[in-house]
Design a protein around this motif. Structure first.
Motif, PDB file in Angstrom:
ATOM      1  N   ILE A 181       0.857  -1.174   0.000  1.00 41.08           N
ATOM      2  CA  ILE A 181       0.000   0.000   0.000  1.00 41.08           C
ATOM      3  C   ILE A 181       0.900   1.233   0.000  1.00 41.08           C
ATOM      4  N   ARG A 182       0.319   2.377  -0.272  1.00 39.62           N
ATOM      5  CA  ARG A 182       1.102   3.607  -0.194  1.00 39.62           C
ATOM      6  C   ARG A 182       1.559   3.803   1.247  1.00 39.62           C
ATOM      7  N   PRO A 183       2.858   3.764   1.501  1.00 40.06           N
ATOM      8  CA  PRO A 183       3.325   3.843   2.892  1.00 40.06           C
ATOM      9  C   PRO A 183       3.103   5.220   3.497  1.00 40.06           C
ATOM     10  N   LEU A 184       2.892   5.223   4.781  1.00 36.90           N
ATOM     11  CA  LEU A 184       2.839   6.466   5.536  1.00 36.90           C
ATOM     12  C   LEU A 184       4.232   6.791   6.028  1.00 36.90           C
ATOM     13  N   HIS A 185       4.735   7.953   5.677  1.00 35.48           N
ATOM     14  CA  HIS A 185       6.011   8.428   6.197  1.00 35.48           C
ATOM     15  C   HIS A 185       5.761   9.712   6.965  1.00 35.48           C
ATOM     16  N   THR A 186       6.438   9.884   8.080  1.00 33.19           N
ATOM     17  CA  THR A 186       6.311  11.122   8.856  1.00 33.19           C
ATOM     18  C   THR A 186       7.658  11.825   8.889  1.00 33.19           C
ATOM     19  N   GLU A 187       8.243  11.987   7.734  1.00 30.68           N
ATOM     20  CA  GLU A 187       9.558  12.633   7.641  1.00 30.68           C
ATOM     21  C   GLU A 187       9.410  14.147   7.569  1.00 30.68           C
ATOM     22  N   GLU A 188      10.287  14.817   8.254  1.00 30.86           N
ATOM     23  CA  GLU A 188      10.354  16.274   8.228  1.00 30.86           C
ATOM     24  C   GLU A 188      11.790  16.695   7.951  1.00 30.86           C
ATOM     25  N   SER A 189      11.947  17.887   7.422  1.00 24.63           N
ATOM     26  CA  SER A 189      13.277  18.408   7.124  1.00 24.63           C
ATOM     27  C   SER A 189      14.021  18.710   8.411  1.00 24.63           C
ATOM     28  N   MET A 190      15.290  18.397   8.413  1.00 24.62           N
ATOM     29  CA  MET A 190      16.125  18.714   9.563  1.00 24.62           C
ATOM     30  C   MET A 190      16.525  20.182   9.494  1.00 24.62           C
ATOM     31  N   THR A 191      16.538  20.837  10.643  1.00 19.51           N
ATOM     32  CA  THR A 191      16.815  22.267  10.698  1.00 19.51           C
ATOM     33  C   THR A 191      18.010  22.562  11.593  1.00 19.51           C
ATOM     34  N   GLN A 192      18.359  23.830  11.654  1.00 18.27           N
ATOM     35  CA  GLN A 192      19.476  24.255  12.490  1.00 18.27           C
ATOM     36  C   GLN A 192      19.211  23.976  13.967  1.00 18.27           C
ATOM     37  N   ALA A 193      17.938  23.883  14.339  1.00 20.85           N
ATOM     38  CA  ALA A 193      17.600  23.649  15.750  1.00 20.85           C
ATOM     39  C   ALA A 193      18.113  22.301  16.235  1.00 20.85           C
ATOM     40  N   GLY A 194      18.338  21.375  15.311  1.00 21.15           N
ATOM     41  CA  GLY A 194      18.811  20.055  15.700  1.00 21.15           C
ATOM     42  C   GLY A 194      20.309  19.961  15.864  1.00 21.15           C
ATOM     43  N   LEU A 195      21.036  20.999  15.481  1.00 15.88           N
ATOM     44  CA  LEU A 195      22.493  20.969  15.620  1.00 15.88           C
ATOM     45  C   LEU A 195      22.878  20.840  17.086  1.00 15.88           C
ATOM     46  N   GLY A 196      23.808  19.947  17.362  1.00 22.77           N
ATOM     47  CA  GLY A 196      24.229  19.725  18.732  1.00 22.77           C
ATOM     48  C   GLY A 196      23.343  18.761  19.484  1.00 22.77           C
ATOM     49  N   VAL A 197      22.213  18.379  18.886  1.00 22.07           N
ATOM     50  CA  VAL A 197      21.295  17.423  19.510  1.00 22.07           C
ATOM     51  C   VAL A 197      21.290  16.112  18.725  1.00 22.07           C
ATOM     52  N   ASP A 198      21.097  16.218  17.415  1.00 21.64           N
ATOM     53  CA  ASP A 198      21.056  15.032  16.567  1.00 21.64           C
ATOM     54  C   ASP A 198      22.462  14.579  16.209  1.00 21.64           C
ATOM     55  N   ARG A 199      22.660  13.258  16.210  1.00 23.07           N
ATOM     56  CA  ARG A 199      23.964  12.686  15.874  1.00 23.07           C
ATOM     57  C   ARG A 199      23.973  12.317  14.399  1.00 23.07           C
ATOM     58  N   LEU A 200      24.837  12.968  13.625  1.00 21.09           N
ATOM     59  CA  LEU A 200      24.854  12.772  12.180  1.00 21.09           C
ATOM     60  C   LEU A 200      26.135  12.113  11.691  1.00 21.09           C
ATOM     61  N   LEU A 201      26.943  11.590  12.601  1.00 22.48           N
ATOM     62  CA  LEU A 201      28.198  10.981  12.201  1.00 22.48           C
ATOM     63  C   LEU A 201      27.926   9.799  11.265  1.00 22.48           C
ATOM     64  N   GLY A 202      28.488   9.891  10.072  1.00 19.79           N
ATOM     65  CA  GLY A 202      28.323   8.837   9.084  1.00 19.79           C
ATOM     66  C   GLY A 202      27.145   9.028   8.161  1.00 19.79           C
ATOM     67  N   VAL A 203      26.237   9.940   8.495  1.00 19.11           N
ATOM     68  CA  VAL A 203      25.065  10.216   7.643  1.00 19.11           C
ATOM     69  C   VAL A 203      24.897  11.732   7.491  1.00 19.11           C
ATOM     70  N   GLU A 204      26.015  12.410   7.306  1.00 20.04           N
ATOM     71  CA  GLU A 204      25.985  13.870   7.249  1.00 20.04           C
ATOM     72  C   GLU A 204      25.138  14.399   6.095  1.00 20.04           C
ATOM     73  N   GLN A 205      24.971  13.587   5.030  1.00 20.63           N
ATOM     74  CA  GLN A 205      24.231  14.045   3.863  1.00 20.63           C
ATOM     75  C   GLN A 205      22.717  13.942   4.057  1.00 20.63           C
ATOM     76  N   LYS A 206      22.262  13.294   5.100  1.00 21.59           N
ATOM     77  CA  LYS A 206      20.814  13.106   5.321  1.00 21.59           C
ATOM     78  C   LYS A 206      20.200  14.417   5.774  1.00 21.59           C
ATOM     79  N   ASN A 207      19.080  14.807   5.144  1.00 23.11           N
ATOM     80  CA  ASN A 207      18.462  16.094   5.478  1.00 23.11           C
ATOM     81  C   ASN A 207      17.018  15.983   5.936  1.00 23.11           C
ATOM     82  N   THR A 208      16.518  14.757   6.129  1.00 26.07           N
ATOM     83  CA  THR A 208      15.184  14.550   6.693  1.00 26.07           C
ATOM     84  C   THR A 208      15.265  13.524   7.815  1.00 26.07           C
ATOM     85  N   THR A 209      14.251  13.517   8.676  1.00 32.42           N
ATOM     86  CA  THR A 209      14.214  12.559   9.776  1.00 32.42           C
ATOM     87  C   THR A 209      12.773  12.177  10.076  1.00 32.42           C
ATOM     88  N   THR A 210      12.556  10.930  10.478  1.00 34.52           N
ATOM     89  CA  THR A 210      11.229  10.462  10.870  1.00 34.52           C
ATOM     90  C   THR A 210      10.895  11.002  12.251  1.00 34.52           C
TER      91      THR A 210
END
Length: 264
Positions: free
Chosen positions: A55-84
């Motif tokens: 079926i058409r999957p439900l995704h709840t992805e949103e764009s990552m913003t500057q507010a997440g800097l220092g909180v979200d760990r992006l080591l190894g996935v620095e190119q990712k710009n959305t998050t569930t």
């Protein structure tokens, strides 16, 4: 509405579809099973749910913003710009009369509070892993072990990454005996389907074993799930994860040894 945007009505509808069994619930032989898809951030959970869903999957992805800097760990996935931010939801029919309802957990530490709700009624789980960031599996593995929810480790074979023997990965993750480890490509429907079949088989054995034990032992107070893991285990002293209020910096980032290396 774009499936990449969060819609509370659609999320509620997804849970309701699972609980009711969907349109097939009118058939008494129909069985709907709930499976969680968990793992670290950027490991391929949303990709796997989208690849296998009929079926058409439900995704709840949103764009990552500057507010997440220092909180979200992006080591190894620095190119990712959305998050569930809530969950992924999909469905796949394994055979006539058997369908799996898939609930993908959010990978970011700040959304761990959702895991308990998503785990309600789950038959089993897939823990997706990336061997380049294997310690990111620790919170998910601990979460399911503590709740006695059977799970399978599915190693997402990213292009350009070295492949390891599943036995070495199990050793590096310090898994309990009997926990399956399989290799997969989260982008391929056939590969993802085989992972889900493995989860159903493993969960079936797990639940039959518990039923047998329940029938063949004298009545005694129910014991809480425990682990025989020694204190020297790489996960024995880790306190961060969905069961903890620890900050991301508290998470242990070391494990016994890289898979495929010598113990000498």
């Amino acid at each position: 509405m774009d499936s990449g945007r969060f819609d509370g009505t659609r999320a509620s509808a997804g849970q309701a579809a699972y609980e009711s069994g969907g349109a097939d619930a009118r058939d008494e032989s129909f069985l709907a099973l709930k499976i969680l898809v968990a793992g670290g951030f950027g490991v391929g959970k949303t990709t796997l749910v989208g690849a296998v869903s009929e079926i058409r999957p439900l995704h709840t992805e949103e764009s990552m913003t500057q507010a997440g800097l220092g909180v979200d760990r992006l080591l190894g996935v620095e190119q990712k710009n959305t998050t569930t931010v809530a969950m992924d939801f999909g469905r796949i029919t394994i055979r006539d009369g058997l369908a799996l309802y898939l609930f993908g957990t959010p990978g970011q530490d700040r959304f761990w509070f959702l895991w308990d709700e998503l785990a309600q009624g789950a038959l089993g789980a897939v823990v997706l892993a990336d061997t380049a960031r294997l310690p990111d599996c620790f919170p998910a593995v601990d979460f399911f072990e503590r709740r006695a929810i059977p799970f399978v480790i599915a190693v997402n074979c990213f292009e350009g990454h070295r492949r390891h023997d599943p036995r070495d990965i199990a050793d590096a993750l310090d898994l309990d005996p009997g926990t399956p480890v399989v290799l997969c490509d989260a982008r391929q429907r056939s590969s993802g389907k085989q992972v889900l079949i493995k989860v159903v088989e493993h969960a079936g054995r797990h639940h039959r074993s518990r039923q047998w034990l329940g029938r063949n032992r004298t009545a005694e107070p129910a014991a809480q799930p425990t682990s025989s893991r020694p204190n020297s285990s790489p996960r024995a002293t880790s306190t961060a994860g969905p069961d903890s209020s620890s900050t991301p910096s508290d998470r242990s980032t070391t494990f016994r040894r890289p898979p495929g290396t010598s113990t000498v």
